[in-house]
Write an enzyme that holds these catalytic residues in place. Structure first.
Site: not given
Ligand code: IPM
Ligand code: MG
Length: 368
Positions: A141, A198, A230, A254, A258
């Site tokens: 990042y 990884k 993975d 990240d 999700d």
């Molecule tokens: C998160 C989001 C952010 C990230 C984006 C919006 C930049 O997905 O906080 O998980 O990738 O960190």
């Molecule tokens: Mg995110």
């Protein structure tokens, strides 16, 4: 004399304003019951700041955030700003706040609330209760990146054209400080820590592994293991209840968070805390995005934001009682059957009631 906290509120874009409004209302109600006063100051960032000032993170926002005791953020981004130049994207505001405030540790607790078991797509998920500790100010990042024109050709003769690159780079110091947070957290929980990397491919991951196994000697009580990312993505589906603390890099954290959002039924339920050096303001935000498709329709689930406010009270201010009050009120609200559309399923939750963002906030306040 009552305690006072100054909270910078950055509603951001999409559903951000609705969910932060809900969270602040809950926070005001919860703190006033415990003789605590909160003062809020609204700041602009993301698309909202692009519209107002032409840039995603105005100096004023970063200064005011630094000057606060803690920051509550909604979400940033949306299709409206998809075509702005890359260095001015709304997401840059979030990254700028994280790095500007030195918030290198992102804690993302993942739990299934009672009554929401059916929301999980997994058949028999068991008791899911783990935390993802995501490194937040390093890695790909923030590594060296760029784009340049190449005159070369690929081995099959294809013209390369432009080359774009991002770099995954980590220092020992960056890795050790996040590992320490993860080991310390594991000690306060079920004493299990999994490093996700990884290391079969990446040199940087191998450094994570070396440092983590070194540090594990300082924590003999912590059961420490490692997983390739993975494989971890797979294990999170097959045995989610076995995880306690997961520590990983910015990008892997990240992605896995999700996935975790879906495992518990809705990403709308998950809060997060981003913290750095003790004494500097932390940033508290739900892990979901700005959901432009439902923005302004009173449909968004405010619980991720409300629970983030609870995390703020606990992590930042040590106000355990307020945090517990809020979390209990969220549990009661779910137990009463109220559901935003993301956690209401036809055929499963037919005895529950569909509710909007505002109704959920009101119910949580009544349940405090
Ligand atoms: C998160 C989001 C952010 C990230 C984006 C919006 C930049 O997905 O906080 O998980 O990738 O960190
Ligand atoms: Mg995110």
């Amino acid at each position: 004399m009552s305690k006072k906290y100054n909270i910078a509120v950055i509603p951001g874009d999409g559903i951000g304003p609705e969910i932060t409004t809900a969270a602040i209302e809950v926070l005001e109600a919860a703190t006033s019951k415990r003789d605590i006063e909160i003062f809020t100051k609204e700041l602009k960032a993301g698309g909202a700041a692009i519209d107002a000032y032409g840039i995603p993170l105005p100096q004023e926002t970063i200064f005011a955030a630094k000057d606060s005791d803690a920051v509550l953020l909604g979400a940033v981004g949306g299709p409206k700003w998809d075509n702005v130049e890359p260095e001015n994207r709304p997401e840059k505001a979030l990254l700028g706040l994280r790095s500007g405030l030195g918030l290198y540790a992102n804690l993302r607790p993942v739990v299934v609330f009672d009554g929401l078991e059916a929301a999980s797509p997994l058949k028999d998920p068991g008791k899911i209760d783990f935390v993802i500790v995501r490194e937040l100010t390093g890695g790909i990042y923030f590594g060296k990146n760029g784009m340049y024109q190449s005159g070369d050709r690929l081995s099959d003769g294809t013209v390369k054209g432009k080359i774009a690159f991002d770099t995954e780079s980590y220092s020992e110091g960056e890795i050790n400080r996040i590992l320490k947070i993860a080991f310390d957290l594991a000690m306060k929980r079920r004493k299990k820590l999994t490093l996700v990397d990884k290391a079969n491919v990446l040199i940087s991951s191998r450094m994570w592994r070396t440092l983590a196994s070194q540090m594990s000697f300082d924590y003999p009580e912590v059961e420490f293991d490692t997983l390739y990312v993975d494989n971890c993505a797979m294990q999170l589906i097959s045995r989610p209840a076995s995880f306690d603390v997961i520590v990983t890099s910015n990008l892997f954290g990240d992605i896995l968070s999700d996935e975790a959002g879906q495992i518990v039924g809705s990403i709308g339920m998950l809060p997060s805390a981003s913290v750095g050096t003790p004494g500097t303001p932390g940033l508290f935000e739900p892990i979901h995005g700005s959901a432009p498709d439902i923005a302004g329709q009173n449909k968004a689930n405010p619980m991720g934001s409300i629970l983030s406010a609870a995390m703020m009270m606990r992590t930042m201010f040590g106000e355990e009682e307020v945090a517990a009050d809020i979390e209990n009120a969220v549990r009661k609200t779910l137990a009463s059957g109220l559901r935003t559309s993301d956690i209401k399923f036809v055929g499963v939750d037919d005895n529950t009631t569909l509710a909007g963002t505002k109704e959920i906030a009101k119910a949580v306040i009544e349940n405090l």
